[in-house]
Design an enzyme around this catalytic site. Structure first.
Site, PDB file in Angstrom:
ATOM      1  NE  ARG A  63      -4.079   0.579  10.751  1.00 20.07           N
ATOM      2  CZ  ARG A  63      -3.158   0.670  11.248  1.00 20.07           C
ATOM      3  NH1 ARG A  63      -2.971   0.532  12.571  1.00 20.07           N
ATOM      4  NH2 ARG A  63      -1.932   1.263  10.521  1.00 20.07           N
TER       5      ARG A  63
ATOM      6  NE  ARG B  42      10.602  -2.308  10.235  1.00 19.59           N
ATOM      7  CZ  ARG B  42       9.519  -1.569   9.829  1.00 19.59           C
ATOM      8  NH1 ARG B  42       9.677  -0.049   9.922  1.00 19.59           N
ATOM      9  NH2 ARG B  42       8.712  -2.137   9.040  1.00 19.59           N
TER      10      ARG B  42
ATOM     11  NE  ARG C  81       2.081  -5.696  10.820  1.00 17.23           N
ATOM     12  CZ  ARG C  81       2.581  -5.085   9.785  1.00 17.23           C
ATOM     13  NH1 ARG C  81       3.942  -5.392   9.947  1.00 17.23           N
ATOM     14  NH2 ARG C  81       2.288  -4.188   8.869  1.00 17.23           N
TER      15      ARG C  81
ATOM     16  NE  ARG D  63       9.279  -4.637   5.908  1.00 16.88           N
ATOM     17  CZ  ARG D  63       7.980  -4.008   5.794  1.00 16.88           C
ATOM     18  NH1 ARG D  63       7.260  -3.503   5.038  1.00 16.88           N
ATOM     19  NH2 ARG D  63       7.674  -3.937   7.188  1.00 16.88           N
TER      20      ARG D  63
ATOM     21  CE  LYS E 269      -2.250  -1.268   3.710  1.00 19.43           C
ATOM     22  NZ  LYS E 269      -1.409  -2.392   4.259  1.00 19.43           N
TER      23      LYS E 269
END
Length: 418
Positions: free
Chosen positions: A288, A361, A372, A327, A213
């Protein structure tokens, strides 16, 4: 064999072999120049100067092409490059040609250190000069070492030039890609042209974690000409500026509690009052939940507006885990971000930009991503279904390159608005 024959043999030995090879080398340079349009020495020199790597003066080019002396490997490869272009096979062939001539040159130099004319067998079987003392072995070793160093230096110069040429090729490819990208961005496709005729475009970006997004929002805002409103950025802005909602949010986060929907809406109300969003926006990070969706509709209704469409980027949970868990962020500068599969760093733990150490992270761990995703399925997937039920939803696949997803999104939006 007579003395005269011995002298003749010495004069036609390796030294003459070098002279013949040098003449052949020069003739090949001349043929190369003629076969590529016979550019003048001045033209070649100017092109090399513009490239800014190796100076090719007209006089030095003349000496190389006329066989006055053997130029350095760096000079030779740059000269060939300016005449014949960037073909790596041609450069490699000339590298080998230069090495052969240089080898003969060194051999000729060595033959003059201890030549047949200067030494002959004495009665004891040792080599000693007839008219002068024997050659000092230490001195000969020094000369040999100097020749080895000179050869290594020439080869190093050639490797350096090859690296510079390769870097130039990579830079040119990057520049061409950038030009194509710029041309593509500036090109207005029929789909974009149709979208630009709309009075306004108020678009929500929806999608599970890792769907892209944020990335698509950056591209779409430039193509569609509307600002991107990212709720995370909005939160940081309010906290740093010490606004009422920002101070509330900071206090709540420090207690470890969840921020109420009303605080988000107060921030969003202020943001949507700015003139830059009067013709539309891309909203990322909200709503959300169904409750936030209802509050958003009420907020827009205050201004006589509504959400035109929700753009849903669809990927699987496996793909989300693969994207997010791969990542890596630079510890020195968090804006330097990489991915072990899609945008690999210099090494497993080295930043390609500044060389800093990389880290994953804590929020990017597989378990966090799975958690999530479960939150998304429970709370946000119903929001997607809600916009679908109202006929204000477009779903596109989030797989493929950024450009491919962007093209799909633009095409879907244009088809929706007609």
């Amino acid at each position: 064999m007579g003395a005269g024959e011995t002298g003749t043999s010495g004069s036609t030995g390796p030294d003459q072999g070098y002279e013949w090879a040098l003449a052949d080398f020069a003739a090949a340079l001349a043929d190369l120049r003629i076969s590529h349009g016979a550019p003048t020495y001045k033209q070649i020199s100017q092109a090399a100067r513009a490239a800014g790597r190796t100076a090719l003066s007209s006089s030095a080019i003349s000496e190389a092409i006329n066989g006055v002396r053997l130029p350095s490997m760096e000079f030779t490869l740059e000269l060939v490059r300016q005449i014949a272009g960037h073909d790596p096979q041609v450069r490699e062939a000339w590298r080998e040609r230069w090495t052969r001539v240089r080898r003969l040159q060194r051999r000729g130099t060595k033959s003059r250190v201890i030549s047949p004319e200067e030494s002959s067998p004495n009665e004891g079987g040792s080599q000693q000069s007839v008219n002068q003392p024997a050659v000092d072995p230490h001195s000969a070793a020094l000369r040999e070492a100097a020749e080895i160093v000179a050869q290594a230096r020439g080869e190093a110069e050639g490797l350096l030039l090859e690296a510079q040429v390769k870097a130039d090729e990579i830079l040119r490819a990057a520049e061409e890609a950038a030009k194509k990208r710029a041309a593509r961005d500036n090109e207005i496709s029929p789909a974009v042209a149709r979208l630009m005729t709309r009075e306004s475009m108020r678009i929500i970006l929806l999608g599970p974690p890792g769907a892209g997004k944020g990335t698509q929002g950056m591209y779409l805002k430039r193509i569609l000409g509307v600002p991107k409103v990212q709720v995370g950025d909005l939160m940081r802005e309010n906290i740093s500026q010490g606004t009422g909602p920002g101070l509330q949010a900071k206090e709540i986060m420090e207690r470890g509690d969840l921020i109420p929907d009303g605080v988000y809406m107060d921030m969003l109300r202020t943001r949507l009052s700015r003139t830059d969003v009067s013709d539309g926006f891309l909203l990322d990070g909200l709503p959300r939940t169904l409750g936030q969706s209802q509050r958003l509709d009420a907020l827009l209704d205050e201004r006589g507006h509504k959400i035109d469409i929700a753009l849903h980027l669809d990927i699987s949970r496996d793909e989300a885990v693969r994207r997010i868990s791969g990542r890596r962020i630079c510890k020195v500068d968090s804006s330097h971000a990489f991915h072990v599969l899609y945008a690999p760093p210099q090494g497993y733990d080295a930043c390609r930009v500044c060389g800093g150490a990389l880290m994953a992270r804590p929020d990017d761990s597989r378990q966090v991503v799975k958690n999530r995703w479960e939150v998304w399925e429970v709370h946000t997937d119903p929001v997607v279904a809600s916009y679908g039920a109202r006929g204000r939803l477009v779903t596109v696949s989030g797989y493929g390159s950024v450009d491919e997803v962007t093209d799909r999104a633009i095409g879907a939006l244009a088809a929706f608005f007609g």
